[in-house]
Design an enzyme around this catalytic site. Structure first.
Site, PDB file in Angstrom:
ATOM      1  N   HIS A 177      36.358  17.461  18.064  1.00 25.54           N
ATOM      2  CA  HIS A 177      36.887  18.729  17.549  1.00 25.54           C
ATOM      3  C   HIS A 177      37.293  19.656  18.695  1.00 25.54           C
ATOM      4  O   HIS A 177      38.349  20.287  18.652  1.00 25.54           O
ATOM      5  CB  HIS A 177      35.846  19.428  16.675  1.00 25.54           C
ATOM      6  N   ARG A 214      31.195  24.143  16.947  1.00 26.39           N
ATOM      7  CA  ARG A 214      30.526  22.837  16.929  1.00 26.39           C
ATOM      8  C   ARG A 214      29.079  22.943  17.367  1.00 26.39           C
ATOM      9  O   ARG A 214      28.229  22.146  16.938  1.00 26.39           O
ATOM     10  CB  ARG A 214      31.284  21.852  17.828  1.00 26.39           C
ATOM     11  N   HIS A 272      27.221  19.270  17.998  1.00 26.45           N
ATOM     12  CA  HIS A 272      27.405  18.995  19.431  1.00 26.45           C
ATOM     13  C   HIS A 272      26.509  19.895  20.268  1.00 26.45           C
ATOM     14  O   HIS A 272      26.176  21.023  19.883  1.00 26.45           O
ATOM     15  CB  HIS A 272      28.857  19.226  19.836  1.00 26.45           C
ATOM     16  N   ASP A 306      28.424  19.225  25.719  1.00 22.61           N
ATOM     17  CA  ASP A 306      29.529  18.448  25.139  1.00 22.61           C
ATOM     18  C   ASP A 306      30.782  19.304  25.092  1.00 22.61           C
ATOM     19  O   ASP A 306      31.864  18.881  25.504  1.00 22.61           O
ATOM     20  CB  ASP A 306      29.202  18.020  23.687  1.00 22.61           C
TER      21      ASP A 306
END
Length: 248
Positions: free
Chosen positions: A169, A202, A208, A212
């Site tokens: 994403h 995220r 995540h 990340d």
């Protein structure tokens, strides 16, 4: 005689069915938009070689990941932010581009901005493939898996077992921001802010780790730079800029 009529009737029915099937297949083929990427993944930078490995679970960097995870869980109490996180989680180019429309300053669609649409879809199709190698190589455990807690967005089963590093994403979101800001530099501040926030979603989702997201922004920048080596990309970028200027 009756048998002959029966055969003729069946022949007509079979012919009609075949015609319907052929027409249906033709319509489906016309509706499907074939996208040829600017590069094959083998021609693009290898993110396994470009990016640092994700932090070990006993490292100071991972301690920060844990603090950010706790922060993200707190952010879920903000109902407006939580709804944005859920919208940002929708995995489609259409949904992604629609989230940038306010920051970009106009509608982004195949009908209203066809040249921009072609640029974005082809670029994202090209860069999307870059995340697959590092995901498989590192196979990092996601936050919701390690913590044993559900995500905010209900993606648990869909994401379970898929590597957390890098973030798909965030790769899409930051690449999208870089491209749109080049097309419409007058709105760059708003576009970059939205792209940054897209990655933060995220972390809040629990899908995540912070590291990340941070390293994926670097990955998206690498991908964005690589696109500019393509003559076809550069030509389409100019078409998109011209189209957007004409609509201001």
């Amino acid at each position: 005689m009756d048998f002959f009529l029966y055969l003729c009737t069946m022949k007509r029915k079979i012919t009609l069915i075949i015609l319907i099937l052929v027409c249906s297949l033709t319509v489906s083929a016309q509706q499907e938009e074939k996208v040829t990427p600017y590069y094959q993944v083998s021609e693009l930078p290898d993110l396994v070689k470009c990016l640092p490995p994700p932090p070990a679970f006993d490292s100071p960097e991972f301690a920060n990941d844990m603090m950010q995870y706790a922060w993200g869980v707190q952010q879920r109490q903000d109902s407006l932010r939580a709804e944005q996180v859920k919208r940002d989680a929708v995995w489609s180019y259409e949904a992604l581009l629609s989230t940038f429309e306010e920051a970009f300053g106009m509608e982004i669609s195949k009908e209203k901005t066809p040249e921009l649409w072609k640029l974005m879809i082809t670029s994202l199709t090209t860069t999307d493939a870059m995340r697959k190698a590092p995901k498989a190589y590192y196979h990092r455990q996601r936050p919701f898996e390690r913590m044993g807690q559900p995500t905010l967005t209900g993606e648990d089963e869909e994401l379970r077992g898929e590597g957390s590093y890098p973030s798909g994403h965030t790769m899409r979101g930051w690449t999208c921001a870089l491209l749109l800001a080049e097309v419409n530099p007058q709105r760059a501040n708003e576009i970059y802010a939205r792209g940054w926030d897209y990655g933060v979603s995220r972390v809040i989702a629990g899908a995540h780790w912070q590291s990340d997201v941070d390293n994926t922004r670097a990955a998206a920048s690498i991908a964005y730079a690589a696109l500019h080596n393509s003559k076809d990309f550069c030509k389409q970028m100019e078409k998109a800029k011209k189209e957007v200027r004409s609509k201001r």
